[in-house]
Design an enzyme around this catalytic site. Structure first.
Site, PDB file in Angstrom:
ATOM      1  N   LYS A 283       0.817  -1.216   0.000  1.00 17.35           N
ATOM      2  CA  LYS A 283       0.000   0.000   0.000  1.00 17.35           C
ATOM      3  C   LYS A 283       0.855   1.272   0.000  1.00 17.35           C
ATOM      4  O   LYS A 283       0.443   2.283  -0.556  1.00 17.35           O
ATOM      5  CB  LYS A 283      -0.924   0.027   1.225  1.00 17.35           C
ATOM      6  CG  LYS A 283      -2.058  -0.976   1.146  1.00 17.35           C
ATOM      7  CD  LYS A 283      -3.014  -0.805   2.322  1.00 17.35           C
ATOM      8  CE  LYS A 283      -4.094  -1.864   2.292  1.00 17.35           C
ATOM      9  NZ  LYS A 283      -5.123  -1.656   3.295  1.00 17.35           N
ATOM     10  N   ASP A 319      -9.747   2.915   2.427  1.00 19.22           N
ATOM     11  CA  ASP A 319      -9.752   2.349   3.784  1.00 19.22           C
ATOM     12  C   ASP A 319     -10.335   3.349   4.776  1.00 19.22           C
ATOM     13  O   ASP A 319     -11.178   2.994   5.610  1.00 19.22           O
ATOM     14  CB  ASP A 319      -8.329   1.973   4.219  1.00 19.22           C
ATOM     15  CG  ASP A 319      -7.902   0.626   3.657  1.00 19.22           C
ATOM     16  OD1 ASP A 319      -8.789  -0.191   3.331  1.00 19.22           O
ATOM     17  OD2 ASP A 319      -6.692   0.386   3.535  1.00 19.22           O
TER      18      ASP A 319
HETATM   19  P1  NAP Z   1      -0.585  -3.418  11.577  1.00 14.16           P
HETATM   20  O1  NAP Z   1      -0.218  -2.269  10.722  1.00 14.16           O
HETATM   21  O2  NAP Z   1       0.364  -4.557  11.700  1.00 14.16           O
HETATM   22  O3  NAP Z   1      -0.889  -2.846  13.060  1.00 14.16           O
HETATM   23  C1  NAP Z   1      -1.031  -3.694  14.093  1.00 14.16           C
HETATM   24  C2  NAP Z   1      -1.488  -2.923  15.346  1.00 14.16           C
HETATM   25  O4  NAP Z   1      -1.969  -3.880  16.253  1.00 14.16           O
HETATM   26  C3  NAP Z   1      -0.379  -2.158  16.062  1.00 14.16           C
HETATM   27  O5  NAP Z   1      -0.912  -1.003  16.618  1.00 14.16           O
HETATM   28  C4  NAP Z   1       0.035  -3.144  17.158  1.00 14.16           C
HETATM   29  O6  NAP Z   1       0.568  -2.535  18.301  1.00 14.16           O
HETATM   30  C5  NAP Z   1      -1.296  -3.745  17.499  1.00 14.16           C
HETATM   31  N1  NAP Z   1      -1.200  -5.069  18.107  1.00 14.16           N
HETATM   32  C6  NAP Z   1      -0.883  -6.228  17.490  1.00 14.16           C
HETATM   33  N2  NAP Z   1      -0.923  -7.240  18.375  1.00 14.16           N
HETATM   34  C7  NAP Z   1      -1.263  -6.691  19.581  1.00 14.16           C
HETATM   35  C8  NAP Z   1      -1.473  -7.230  20.868  1.00 14.16           C
HETATM   36  N3  NAP Z   1      -1.334  -8.532  21.106  1.00 14.16           N
HETATM   37  N4  NAP Z   1      -1.827  -6.391  21.853  1.00 14.16           N
HETATM   38  C9  NAP Z   1      -1.965  -5.069  21.626  1.00 14.16           C
HETATM   39  N5  NAP Z   1      -1.780  -4.507  20.427  1.00 14.16           N
HETATM   40  C10 NAP Z   1      -1.439  -5.314  19.415  1.00 14.16           C
HETATM   41  O7  NAP Z   1      -1.969  -4.048  11.138  1.00 14.16           O
HETATM   42  P2  NAP Z   1      -3.095  -3.428  10.180  1.00 14.16           P
HETATM   43  O8  NAP Z   1      -2.711  -3.648   8.764  1.00 14.16           O
HETATM   44  O9  NAP Z   1      -3.437  -2.066  10.613  1.00 14.16           O
HETATM   45  O10 NAP Z   1      -4.312  -4.424  10.463  1.00 14.16           O
HETATM   46  C11 NAP Z   1      -4.926  -4.465  11.725  1.00 14.16           C
HETATM   47  C12 NAP Z   1      -6.231  -5.233  11.634  1.00 14.16           C
HETATM   48  O11 NAP Z   1      -7.147  -4.549  10.803  1.00 14.16           O
HETATM   49  C13 NAP Z   1      -6.100  -6.645  11.078  1.00 14.16           C
HETATM   50  O12 NAP Z   1      -6.919  -7.517  11.807  1.00 14.16           O
HETATM   51  C14 NAP Z   1      -6.660  -6.504   9.663  1.00 14.16           C
HETATM   52  O13 NAP Z   1      -7.231  -7.723   9.182  1.00 14.16           O
HETATM   53  C15 NAP Z   1      -7.724  -5.457   9.883  1.00 14.16           C
HETATM   54  N6  NAP Z   1      -8.073  -4.745   8.636  1.00 14.16           N
HETATM   55  C16 NAP Z   1      -9.390  -4.752   8.297  1.00 14.16           C
HETATM   56  C17 NAP Z   1      -9.777  -4.096   7.152  1.00 14.16           C
HETATM   57  C18 NAP Z   1     -11.225  -4.121   6.776  1.00 14.16           C
HETATM   58  O14 NAP Z   1     -11.573  -3.787   5.622  1.00 14.16           O
HETATM   59  N7  NAP Z   1     -12.104  -4.466   7.694  1.00 14.16           N
HETATM   60  C19 NAP Z   1      -8.846  -3.426   6.347  1.00 14.16           C
HETATM   61  C20 NAP Z   1      -7.510  -3.422   6.753  1.00 14.16           C
HETATM   62  C21 NAP Z   1      -7.138  -4.105   7.907  1.00 14.16           C
HETATM   63  P3  NAP Z   1       2.144  -2.242  18.458  1.00 14.16           P
HETATM   64  O15 NAP Z   1       2.389  -0.952  17.727  1.00 14.16           O
HETATM   65  O16 NAP Z   1       2.356  -2.149  19.919  1.00 14.16           O
HETATM   66  O17 NAP Z   1       2.867  -3.403  17.835  1.00 14.16           O
END
Ligand code: NAP
Length: 490
Positions: A283, A319
């Site tokens: 992205k 998004d």
């Molecule tokens: P990302 O960039 O990897 O961000 C992950 C975030 O989650 C960070 O803030 C991380 O905190 C936190 N995190 C991960 N494990 C954790 C834990 N055990 N306890 C507390 N915080 C934790 O991920 P992303 O791409 O934003 O995606 C996040 C979610 O959104 C995923 O489930 C994805 O499937 C979903 N999503 C949904 C859509 C939709 O259309 N519905 C679109 C995009 C993404 P730290 O900074 O402390 O590591």
């Protein structure tokens, strides 16, 4: 045409498989090299007699992907026998093509296989096969990168003799769907994955049911989702169904790009691609290959949608708008402006939503496990921040959770304490698998209104559809397809 390969251990099993395949495929290929023993002439005659569809007879040596190592003389003799028995097509390898003496009414497929690469001199290979007098040219190579498919499409585009041109392997999968757009004579599609005779073949049901292969023609617009990995993306299911329902001549493909996304986008400008969805991990970096980018994408630092407008690639981000739309729907007409939003997480989704919420004039506080990341994002966006511990005392109108916590298979996990949830709040969870996460169940129990990650996912797909086609999307259908996919994935 669609050809179902029959890779059975006996001719009797192949005959039964042929009867089934003929109901959906246009022809079958019987692979004599996959039989336990070479058939006698009368067995082959019985197989070909009363066949329900045209048959290709093939007897491949092991070094060219065959199952047996029968001597060349023996293989040629069987192929010649198949010709005498009136087989519709016989496939012989390039190096042995001049050993076929008589072809009567059988059409001779002369084939070239390469199990390591897609050579640069494909046009020369094509010409050599034509000079040998092929009725059908067949070139099957290995794609080491998705860009290799483009050279195969060029061969098909310029072929004057009927031509089968396919790339094997995961990176070559799209050639098995798009070959029809470029005039390829046929694609091979096994009735189920266990019948695969070459790596990367797309099963018959998927080819017809998901990609609507029979509707593909030279005018078909090509869209796709770029990512790594990409095999389990829901998007091809949703968008192909939507194009079909709206009567739009388009196909949407999973595009597996493990390397440099800009190289891929540049190379595929010539296809041309009509548009892309872009997902992890491209992205951010894809922005480098685009001609125009919406200002909010520059702030977010990411695009997830590309449309080709008269050769210019225009990037946008659905998004943030998909997530705010999901929250706004749960607010039931109340504006986001002035609402206190607790944004949980500071990753990619949080970043898009943070700028989106600011664009809507919401009052945002970012909570994250790594407080430093919350601070850095908050400073860029111009909002409050805190560590995750402070969430318990937060007082907000909306809670938007954007971490991956609660995602399948850890469906009982939640990092939001009950004390952060109050009746009347709106709680949004970006996680969409499962649709009703532990957090959303907590929220419902606390009397909150909920918005799901599926709402966001469908919103962004609907917005992409509109960007590409300038038509309203069949939203209900798209949501139903997504729900069906997620239910089957459990
Ligand atoms: P990302 O960039 O990897 O961000 C992950 C975030 O989650 C960070 O803030 C991380 O905190 C936190 N995190 C991960 N494990 C954790 C834990 N055990 N306890 C507390 N915080 C934790 O991920 P992303 O791409 O934003 O995606 C996040 C979610 O959104 C995923 O489930 C994805 O499937 C979903 N999503 C949904 C859509 C939709 O259309 N519905 C679109 C995009 C993404 P730290 O900074 O402390 O590591």
């Amino acid at each position: 045409m669609i050809c179902a390969p029959l890779a059975e251990p006996t001719l009797e099993a192949a005959r039964r498989a042929m009867l089934r395949a003929a109901q959906r495929a246009d022809l079958v290929e019987v692979r004599l090299d996959r039989l336990d023993a070479l058939p006698r002439a009368e067995e082959l005659a019985a197989f070909l007699k009363d066949r329900p569809c045209p048959v290709i007879v093939t007897n491949r040596p092991k070094e060219q992907g065959g199952g047996q190592d029968w001597p060349d003389d023996v293989r040629i003799k069987t192929l010649q026998a198949a010709i005498e028995l009136g087989a519709d097509y016989v496939d012989v390898e390039l190096d042995l093509a001049d050993r076929i003496e008589e072809r009567h009414r059988t059409r001779l497929i002369i084939s070239y296989h390469n199990y390591t690469t897609t050579p640069l001199d494909l046009p020369n290979i094509y010409s050599r096969i034509v000079r040998l007098g092929a009725d059908v040219v067949k070139i099957v190579t290995t794609a080491n990168s998705i860009v290799d498919n483009l050279r195969m499409f060029e061969v098909l585009r310029h072929a004057e003799v009927p031509c089968i041109g396919l790339c094997m392997g995961e990176a070559g999968r799209i050639s098995r769907i798009l070959c029809r757009k470029f005039g390829g004579l046929l694609t091979f599609a096994p009735m189920d994955p266990s019948h695969e005779t070459a790596p990367g073949q797309v099963p018959l049901d998927e080819l017809i049911g998901r990609y609507h292969y029979r509707s593909i023609n030279s005018d078909t617009a090509v869209y796709g989702v770029i990512g790594d990995p990409i095999g389990h993306s829901i998007s091809p299911h949703i968008h192909n169904a939507a194009f079909r329902a709206a009567g739009i001549n388009a196909v949407y493909l999973p595009l597996w790009v493990p390397g440099d996304v800009c190289t891929f986008i540049e190379a595929y400008r010539g296809l041309p691609m009509a548009g892309y969805s872009i997902t992890i991990p491209h992205k951010e970096s894809a922005m480098g290959a685009l001609d125009d980018i919406e200002p909010i994408c520059r702030q977010i630092g990411a695009v997830n949608t590309v449309v080709n407008r008269q050769g210019r690639l225009h990037g946008s981000n659905t998004d943030w708008s998909a997530a705010t739309e999901a929250i706004e729907a749960a607010l039931d007409g109340e504006p986001l402006a002035g609402k206190r939003v607790a944004l949980v997480g500071a990753g990619g989704t949080a970043r898009a939503l943070a700028f989106g919420l600011r664009a809507r004039d919401a009052s945002v506080c970012i909570y994250n496990r790594t407080a430093e990341k919350a601070r850095a994002l908050a400073e860029e966006v111009g909002c409050e921040w805190a560590g995750l511990d402070a969430l318990a005392e937060s007082e907000s109108d909306v809670l938007a959770h954007t971490t991956s916590v609660g995602m399948h298979p850890n469906t009982e996990d939640s990092i939001v304490p009950d004390s952060a949830l109050r009746p009347g709040m709106v709680v949004f969870d970006a996680v969409y698998n499962p649709v009703y996460t532990r957090l959303l169940r907590q929220a419902a129990e606390a009397g909150c209104t909920t918005a799901t990650g599926l709402d966001m996912f469908v919103n962004q797909a609907v917005q992409q559809f509109k960007t590409w086609t300038e038509q309203d999307a069949p939203r209900e259908l798209m949501e139903a397809v997504a729900r069906e996919y997620l239910a089957a994935a459990q």
